[in-house]
Design a protein around this motif. Structure first.
Motif, PDB file in Angstrom:
ATOM      1  N   ASP A   1      -6.621   9.599  23.639  1.00 10.12           N
ATOM      2  CA  ASP A   1      -6.662   8.089  23.371  1.00 10.12           C
ATOM      3  C   ASP A   1      -6.249   7.612  24.940  1.00 10.12           C
TER       4      ASP A   1
ATOM      5  N   ILE B   1      -6.517   4.148  25.782  1.00 11.46           N
ATOM      6  CA  ILE B   1      -6.450   2.825  25.612  1.00 11.46           C
ATOM      7  C   ILE B   1      -5.600   2.084  26.731  1.00 11.46           C
ATOM      8  N   TYR B   2      -4.546   2.836  27.085  1.00 14.31           N
ATOM      9  CA  TYR B   2      -3.640   2.250  27.982  1.00 14.31           C
ATOM     10  C   TYR B   2      -3.537   2.583  29.356  1.00 14.31           C
TER      11      TYR B   2
ATOM     12  N   ASN C   1       1.641   5.005  22.328  1.00 12.66           N
ATOM     13  CA  ASN C   1       2.275   4.051  21.609  1.00 12.66           C
ATOM     14  C   ASN C   1       2.797   4.740  20.427  1.00 12.66           C
TER      15      ASN C   1
ATOM     16  N   TYR D   1       0.699   6.478  17.108  1.00 18.37           N
ATOM     17  CA  TYR D   1       0.069   5.302  16.576  1.00 18.37           C
ATOM     18  C   TYR D   1      -0.385   5.295  14.951  1.00 18.37           C
TER      19      TYR D   1
HETATM   20  C1  LIG Z   1      -2.633   3.709  20.935  1.00 19.98           C
HETATM   21  C2  LIG Z   1      -3.578   2.760  20.365  1.00 19.98           C
HETATM   22  N1  LIG Z   1      -4.810   3.102  20.265  1.00 19.98           N
HETATM   23  C3  LIG Z   1      -5.892   2.220  19.660  1.00 19.98           C
HETATM   24  C4  LIG Z   1      -5.414   1.261  19.499  1.00 19.98           C
HETATM   25  C5  LIG Z   1      -6.463   0.254  18.936  1.00 19.98           C
HETATM   26  O1  LIG Z   1      -6.935  -0.727  19.533  1.00 19.98           O
HETATM   27  P1  LIG Z   1      -8.479  -1.435  19.560  1.00 19.98           P
HETATM   28  O2  LIG Z   1      -8.949  -1.155  18.483  1.00 19.98           O
HETATM   29  O3  LIG Z   1      -8.163  -2.985  19.639  1.00 19.98           O
HETATM   30  O4  LIG Z   1      -9.238  -0.807  20.894  1.00 19.98           O
HETATM   31  C6  LIG Z   1      -4.045   0.749  19.624  1.00 19.98           C
HETATM   32  C7  LIG Z   1      -3.879  -0.619  19.144  1.00 19.98           C
HETATM   33  O5  LIG Z   1      -2.670  -1.343  19.420  1.00 19.98           O
HETATM   34  C8  LIG Z   1      -3.142   1.426  20.144  1.00 19.98           C
HETATM   35  O6  LIG Z   1      -1.978   1.214  20.442  1.00 19.98           O
END
Ligand SMILES: Cc1ncc(COP(=O)(O)O)c(C=O)c1O
Length: 399
Positions: free
Chosen positions: A210, A212-213, A182, A131
């Motif tokens: 991370d 987030i997913y 990502n 990312y």
């Molecule tokens: C791997 C990853 N981390 C972090 C983020 C950031 O997301 P947010 O700031 O909306 O929580 C994204 C957004 O696409 C992402 O794909």
């Protein structure tokens, strides 16, 4: 005089981060649509579904009171407690609410974590592809992102061997991993994550995970680094599983000894995360049934792509483990993924993101598809791509 004026207008060197090319694809898609054309959107990594109804209702009720205030810098106590409970419910891991920090999306979580963990000049390992903001935020803060090449053999994850080899070349102060990741959509097995955390910490490296997913997994359940070490920093967000990108609310699980530092940073950088978003986030946990239905939609989309893309001509892609991304190798057609994405948009009406955004080394051979929209969109996209690639391979022949 002129020199002084020029200096005043010059942006700082640290602000010189690269742009996100997906934005260029979005702008080009918008132009086609403004001219009456049809585009299937698979470029932006955001859910098409709205936030849970529970979250929207809670936000409405909070708005109706007429008072939206600052909250405590670390977040509303009720939300921090609810997030801590989430670790017990979902992973069976006890995490104290005192270690939860509510952040403005995970994006602000990275800034807070990097500021609290690293000094300028510190070297932080990242998987390539990855990312882009990880490396851009680190660079803007004066740290050095160190890209570690990943391959299919290790499910596109950093291995202990690769991490240690990079560390021996020049010491690393930290490592960040993401699973599901990502742009690849691949995941790290629990044993591999545990080995990485142990190796990093044994060498004195800070570990950032991370997550987030998490919640969007189709092959096997993701492991949380919160189970593996109280010293790991976990970053998460309401953006993806809970479909709340624009609410800008996420969280961090910080090691106990770092919480006060993060609190002081947050007090100064943001005061607090918007209260309305925190209220909505708290209620989002009651909307899980709705979000599971959205996830089933992604699962169906994933199946459509896995089953049909090969016949359409894209038969080389990474394991589609989680998140809502499919990372396809397009090197049979082009070694310029930006040009490939541009032509696919203009000639087939399908918007996707060039891999070069995520991988400066091999990204010219890859395209990222996001499958977070409807099943009809997925079928239409595959049909359009198939027709277009046939035309590309046999110029002059109608599809
Ligand atoms: C791997 C990853 N981390 C972090 C983020 C950031 O997301 P947010 O700031 O909306 O929580 C994204 C957004 O696409 C992402 O794909």
């Amino acid at each position: 005089m002129l020199e002084a004026a020029t200096r005043l207008l010059k942006p700082s060197a640290r602000s010189n981060v690269p742009p996100f090319m997906v934005m260029d694809v979005m702008a080009a898609a918008a132009r086609i649509e403004a001219a009456g054309g049809r585009v299937v959107h698979m470029e932006v990594g955001q859910p098409a579904a709205p936030a849970p109804q529970t979250a929207i209702a809670a936000a409405r009720a909070a708005l109706a009171t007429g008072r939206i205030d600052y909250t405590e810098a670390l977040g509303m106590p009720a939300l921090r407690a609810r997030i801590a409970r989430h670790y017990a419910e979902r992973y069976g891991v006890a995490v104290e609410a005192d270690r939860i920090v509510v952040t403005t999306g995970s994006s602000a979580g990275f800034i807070l974590a990097f500021l609290a963990l690293f000094e300028p000049g510190d070297r932080v390992a990242l998987a390539n592809p990855g990312y882009p903001p990880y490396r851009h935020i680190l660079a803007a803060l004066g740290c050095e992102p160190v890209l570690i090449e990943t391959t299919a053999a290790t499910r596109w994850a950093i291995t202990v061997e690769a991490l240690i080899a990079a560390h021996r070349t020049k010491p690393l102060q930290g490592v960040l991993v993401a699973s599901p990741a990502n742009p690849t959509g691949t995941m790290i097995r629990a044993e591999a994550l545990a080995a990485l955390v142990a190796a990093a910490q044994a060498e004195g490296m800070r570990f950032i995970s991370d997550e987030i997913y998490h919640g969007l997994d189709y092959a096997f359940a993701p492991e949380t680094a919160a189970r593996l070490s109280p010293d790991a920093v976990i970053i998460n967000s309401f953006s993806k599983y809970f479909c709340m990108t624009g609410w800008r609310v996420g969280w961090m699980v910080a090691p106990g000894a770092l919480v006060r530092a993060v609190e002081r940073l947050q007090q100064n950088l943001a005061i607090s995360v918007p209260m309305l978003s925190q209220v909505a986030a708290l209620a989002a946990f009651d909307g899980r049934a709705e979000m599971e239905a959205v996830k089933h939609g992604y699962e169906a989309n994933r199946r459509i792509l896995i089953d049909r893309l090969p016949a359409a001509g894209l038969d080389r892609f990474l394991p589609v483990d989680g998140a809502f991304y499919l990372y396809a190798d397009v090197s049979r057609f082009s070694n310029d993924s930006f040009d490939f994405a541009k032509r696919m948009l203009e000639e087939a009406g399908v918007a996707a993101t060039p891999g070069i955004d995520f991988d400066p080394v091999n990204g010219h051979n890859f395209i990222r598809f996001c499958y977070a929209r409807s099943a009809d969109d997925m079928r239409e996209a595959v049909a359009r791509i198939g027709g277009w690639l046939r035309r590309v391979r046999q110029p002059g022949k109608p599809a």
